[in-house]
Design an enzyme around this catalytic site. Sequence first.
Site, mmCIF file in Angstrom:
data_model
loop_
_atom_site.group_PDB
_atom_site.id
_atom_site.type_symbol
_atom_site.label_atom_id
_atom_site.label_comp_id
_atom_site.label_asym_id
_atom_site.label_seq_id
_atom_site.Cartn_x
_atom_site.Cartn_y
_atom_site.Cartn_z
ATOM 1 N N SER A 21 0.788 -1.225 0.000
ATOM 2 C CA SER A 21 0.000 0.000 0.000
ATOM 3 C C SER A 21 0.826 1.283 0.000
ATOM 4 O O SER A 21 0.331 2.327 -0.390
ATOM 5 C CB SER A 21 -0.946 0.003 1.196
ATOM 6 N N HIS A 67 -5.846 -4.254 -2.065
ATOM 7 C CA HIS A 67 -5.647 -3.141 -3.003
ATOM 8 C C HIS A 67 -5.667 -3.623 -4.459
ATOM 9 O O HIS A 67 -5.023 -3.017 -5.317
ATOM 10 C CB HIS A 67 -4.322 -2.431 -2.726
ATOM 11 N N LYS A 87 -12.741 -1.382 0.063
ATOM 12 C CA LYS A 87 -11.960 -0.537 -0.847
ATOM 13 C C LYS A 87 -12.687 -0.458 -2.201
ATOM 14 O O LYS A 87 -13.747 0.155 -2.278
ATOM 15 C CB LYS A 87 -10.518 -1.034 -0.925
HETATM 16 C C1 LIG Z 1 -7.052 -2.103 3.913
HETATM 17 C C2 LIG Z 1 -6.308 -3.368 4.091
HETATM 18 C C3 LIG Z 1 -6.706 -4.324 5.038
HETATM 19 C C4 LIG Z 1 -7.834 -4.072 5.998
HETATM 20 O O1 LIG Z 1 -9.068 -4.206 5.374
HETATM 21 P P1 LIG Z 1 -10.393 -3.893 6.224
HETATM 22 O O2 LIG Z 1 -11.457 -4.676 5.543
HETATM 23 O O3 LIG Z 1 -10.579 -2.424 6.190
HETATM 24 O O4 LIG Z 1 -10.144 -4.397 7.611
HETATM 25 C C5 LIG Z 1 -6.015 -5.523 5.101
HETATM 26 N N1 LIG Z 1 -4.961 -5.757 4.297
HETATM 27 C C6 LIG Z 1 -4.525 -4.853 3.390
HETATM 28 C C7 LIG Z 1 -3.353 -5.177 2.521
HETATM 29 C C8 LIG Z 1 -5.182 -3.634 3.272
HETATM 30 O O5 LIG Z 1 -4.741 -2.734 2.395
#
Ligand SMILES: *Cc1c(COP(=O)(O)O)cnc(C)c1O
Length: 397
Positions: free
Chosen positions: A184, A212, A243
Amino acid sequence: MFDDESRRQVAARLSEIRAAGTYKEEHALETPQGARIRVRPGRDVLNFCANNYLGLASHPAVIAAAHAALDRWGYGMASVRFICGTQEIHETLETRMAEFLGTDACILFSSCFDANGGVFEPLLDGDCALITDQLNHASIIDGTRLCKATRHIYAHGDMADLDAKLTLASAARLKIVVTDGVFSMDGDIAKLADICGLAEKHRALVMVDDSHATGFMGRTGRGTAEHCGVMGRVDLISTTFGKALGGATGGCLAGRTEIVELLRQRSRPYLFSNTLAPVVAATSVAVIDLLSHSTELRDALERNTALFRREITAAGFDLKPGIHPIVPIMLYDERRAVEMARQLLDEGIYVVGFSHPVVPKGQARIRVQISALHTADDLRSCVEAFARVGKRLGVLT
Ligand SMILES: *Cc1c(COP(=O)(O)O)cnc(C)c1O
């Protein structure tokens, strides 16, 4: 009892955070999430820092699906799955996600954080091994801490080190290689073809966190496994509904039938935390329908990303190369990154500066995130604002 001494102790921790320059201010939005938002107090800005990659967070079809779902399925379930927290819509979403991701089965969690937190402990014991990329997401790190397996951390993206760590773990009963599909902070993509090859050589499982990537990476949006040509070779995929897939909340693990069955019996966040709200489950099914019928949104995102990367490079900025809509603009200096983000907000561009400890010391940056919602004019306005502020701050000469 929260007495003066306890207050002093907590205040001291807060002072440390402020002194380290890592205290996080929150900007409240006065509008729904989107490409154009209003940030309190009344500032209209272009948004370049949401994970709303496909613009589905307030897409009319998504909102309509959510309204219908609320009427059909109700608001809450007030239960965990195995007591009375499962509706048909939860089973449908699991089936549809497994189909979409090309796996045997899928299990829902309240978040991807919970999915990653609850996956390793039931699967691995003290005589097993976890081989994990140094830059994996915090939730994977927490998940590995909750299980007894030996943890081997390999240098970020370093396949020779992964091979060495897999050799070290050769005696383990069960081994699993775990990686983010897309990292990220850098927007770089895991070398899944190499990782799957090494895992096959060493008889290890592969797990990819595609938070992502699901919905837009790969020609039909199935994620990094599709992008890297390894669909079917990844044993377990964790991902989020928070996301690109509408941005509400929720997560899942998709993979081999027996693993999913075991998680349903033993994964603690699944057993002890409330079921996904029906409106989120049903709306996520509608999102998967939308993305299965057309690649229009991920194609628009791909075009936007290419345009922005080309123009911001031409303007003279130093960025991490790549193809992902996460575009890190490197400033290196921590203070400059924070000041640049502040001045960009004044120019109507909402971006966030990232500095230590989120990224390594001396690697401060502004992370721009592109969405399918941005118009070519939005992207150009952003580049122009970067150029104005960049010149003012001496980043560009
Ligand atoms: C955003 C993210 C998470 C967390 O996801 P949520 O559903 O908001 O808990 C986990 N792993 C990665 C790589 C992320 O970017």
